[in-house]
Write an enzyme that holds these catalytic residues in place. Structure first.
Site, PDB file in Angstrom:
ATOM      1  N   PRO A 218      88.969  -7.808  16.666  1.00  0.00           N
ATOM      2  CA  PRO A 218      89.203  -7.411  18.056  1.00  0.00           C
ATOM      3  C   PRO A 218      90.020  -8.477  18.776  1.00  0.00           C
ATOM      4  O   PRO A 218      89.698  -9.660  18.696  1.00  0.00           O
ATOM      5  CB  PRO A 218      87.786  -7.319  18.634  1.00  0.00           C
TER       6      PRO A 218
ATOM      7  N   ARG B  61      79.075 -10.174  16.812  1.00  0.00           N
ATOM      8  CA  ARG B  61      79.905 -11.378  16.610  1.00  0.00           C
ATOM      9  C   ARG B  61      79.201 -12.573  17.227  1.00  0.00           C
ATOM     10  O   ARG B  61      78.853 -12.546  18.406  1.00  0.00           O
ATOM     11  CB  ARG B  61      81.303 -11.210  17.207  1.00  0.00           C
TER      12      ARG B  61
ATOM     13  N   TYR C 233      81.186 -16.010  26.024  1.00  0.00           N
ATOM     14  CA  TYR C 233      80.980 -14.885  26.943  1.00  0.00           C
ATOM     15  C   TYR C 233      79.472 -14.668  27.163  1.00  0.00           C
ATOM     16  O   TYR C 233      78.647 -15.438  26.633  1.00  0.00           O
ATOM     17  CB  TYR C 233      81.725 -13.644  26.430  1.00  0.00           C
TER      18      TYR C 233
ATOM     19  N   GLN D  46      84.578  -3.442  20.069  1.00  0.00           N
ATOM     20  CA  GLN D  46      83.769  -4.577  20.478  1.00  0.00           C
ATOM     21  C   GLN D  46      83.414  -4.426  21.950  1.00  0.00           C
ATOM     22  O   GLN D  46      84.302  -4.305  22.801  1.00  0.00           O
ATOM     23  CB  GLN D  46      84.538  -5.888  20.275  1.00  0.00           C
TER      24      GLN D  46
ATOM     25  N   ALA E 290      87.851  -6.535  22.855  1.00  0.00           N
ATOM     26  CA  ALA E 290      86.723  -6.744  23.771  1.00  0.00           C
ATOM     27  C   ALA E 290      86.856  -5.768  24.940  1.00  0.00           C
ATOM     28  O   ALA E 290      87.791  -5.846  25.729  1.00  0.00           O
ATOM     29  CB  ALA E 290      86.725  -8.181  24.277  1.00  0.00           C
TER      30      ALA E 290
ATOM     31  N   LEU F 127      91.880 -18.031  11.144  1.00  0.00           N
ATOM     32  CA  LEU F 127      92.934 -18.651  10.325  1.00  0.00           C
ATOM     33  C   LEU F 127      92.906 -18.176   8.879  1.00  0.00           C
ATOM     34  O   LEU F 127      93.002 -18.970   7.946  1.00  0.00           O
ATOM     35  CB  LEU F 127      92.888 -20.180  10.438  1.00  0.00           C
TER      36      LEU F 127
ATOM     37  N   CYS G   8      92.175  -9.292  22.526  1.00  0.00           N
ATOM     38  CA  CYS G   8      92.497  -8.870  23.892  1.00  0.00           C
ATOM     39  C   CYS G   8      93.993  -8.621  24.035  1.00  0.00           C
ATOM     40  O   CYS G   8      94.807  -9.483  23.702  1.00  0.00           O
ATOM     41  CB  CYS G   8      92.078  -9.953  24.877  1.00  0.00           C
TER      42      CYS G   8
END
Ligand code: 536
Length: 354
Positions: free
Chosen positions: A23, A230, A182, A99, A57, A301, A25
């Site tokens: 996911p 997550r 978050y 998500q 998200a 990564l 943004c």
């Protein structure tokens, strides 16, 4: 068949391979409504061969948005734009995931290319909520209101209502965002949770908000469909949230009907020293998989086909999620397949080129 391209069944859903779009943004929605950008961005990656495409998200309430440009699912008007995207992704063989998120004290910021920092009320910002009345950083400086018991109940109901709408839109894989500093992570981490009630203090109290949120979502989410979480597996700060707590939390989440843990890290505080390097979060996925006995996704990564293949072959994770690499190459699965000596069946429109 390279393990990266073996199917992955979870509940009644089967991913065609172990490759997922993480996911990300897009900061491209208006009033939370997804649009043609989201259709093309997500749809291209479904056509590109991903087994799973997780929609960014998506805020469960307007005040839970990171920015005014976030996608949301707080009203019935948000359902059809998402349903259109989900239908397209499904038609092209990808499992449509989502998500669900609430940004807590990180909400109400400008999108990255509009300055990133918290927006003043006059500039479109809003009052924020968090476990404790502590701001994140000099840039995200707004002091949130410490959530009351009524706020806690309402936000958990918002998660459940958004999950119900997502189900109505055809989503088949749900992820609760409890990472990256978050709201859910703000409750987990002692760095952001200074409460003295049942939701703060020791481990049992700090995990309470997420466990209750998970229970509320699982109650409305289909028994036939995967529910995932997550986590930031560590804050990378002494005295913060860490991998040992993540392992124990994963066991508790499994008992609540969670099927997979998506293993990320960081984001609780601005000054953490993060040893970012290829695959640096993969050991967290491996440890949680082994010690909590739950499926995991590795993210962070991951760029090379042989690297992704090794993660699955060595059973460090069940699924690999790529983010920025998928922004460079929507056809990464097709290219990875070729590198690993097989070829994916192309959509007929593209068959002569693949
Ligand atoms: C990466 N990001 C994650 C976001 C949005 C901004 C960038 C998200 O989860 N909504 C990130 C990784 C780790 C820690 C913080 C941010």
């Amino acid at each position: 068949m390279p393990p990266l391209f073996s199917p992955f069944p979870l509940r009644s859903v089967t991913l065609r391979n172990r490759i997922g779009v993480s996911p990300m943004c897009m900061y491209s929605a208006t009033d939370g409504l997804m649009n043609d950008w989201h259709l093309v961005h997500l749809g291209a990656r479904a056509v590109g061969g991903a087994g799973l495409v997780i929609v960014e998200a998506t805020a469960v309430s307007p005040e839970g948005r990171i920015t005014p440009d976030d996608a949301g699912l707080w009203s019935d008007a948000h359902v059809e734009p998402l349903a259109r995207i989900n239908r397209f992704m499904k038609a092209h063989g990808a499992v449509p995931g989502m998500q669900l998120a609430h940004a807590g004290r990180k909400a109400g910021a400008a999108s990255p290319w509009k300055g990133s920092g918290h927006l003043a009320d006059e500039a479109g910002g809003w009052a924020t909520l968090a476990p404790s009345a502590v701001a994140f950083s000099a840039g995200l400086h707004r002091v949130p209101a410490a959530m009351t018991p009524a706020d806690i109940t309402r936000v958990q109901a918002d998660f459940a209502a958004a999950a119900r709408r997502s189900l109505a839109a055809g989503t088949e894989w749900m992820e609760i965002h409890a990472a990256h500093g978050y709201l859910n992570h703000q409750f987990l981490s002692p760095l952001s949770n200074h409460r003295t009630d049942a939701y703060g203090g020791g481990f049992e109290n700090r995990i309470r908000f997420l466990l209750e949120t998970t229970r509320a979502v699982r109650a409305v989410w289909s028994e036939r469909l995967p529910l995932t979480v997550r986590l930031s597996c560590t804050d990378w700060v002494e005295g913060g949230w860490d991998i040992e707590q993540s392992v124990e939390l994963s066991r508790r989440l499994k008992a609540e009907g969670v099927d997979l843990i998506d293993c990320s890290s960081g984001g609780a505080v601005p000054d953490a020293k993060i040893p970012a390097a290829p695959g640096y979060q993969v050991p967290f996925a491996a440890q949680i998989r082994r010690e909590a006995g739950i499926a995991t996704a590795a993210v962070g990564l991951i760029t090379a086909p042989a690297q992704a293949e090794a993660i699955v072959r060595e059973e460090q994770a069940d699924v690999v999620l790529l983010a920025r690499e998928f922004l460079r190459d929507a056809y990464w699965p097709a290219h990875a397949a070729k590198a690993l000596g097989i070829s994916l069946s192309a959509p007929p429109q593209y068959a002569r080129a693949w």
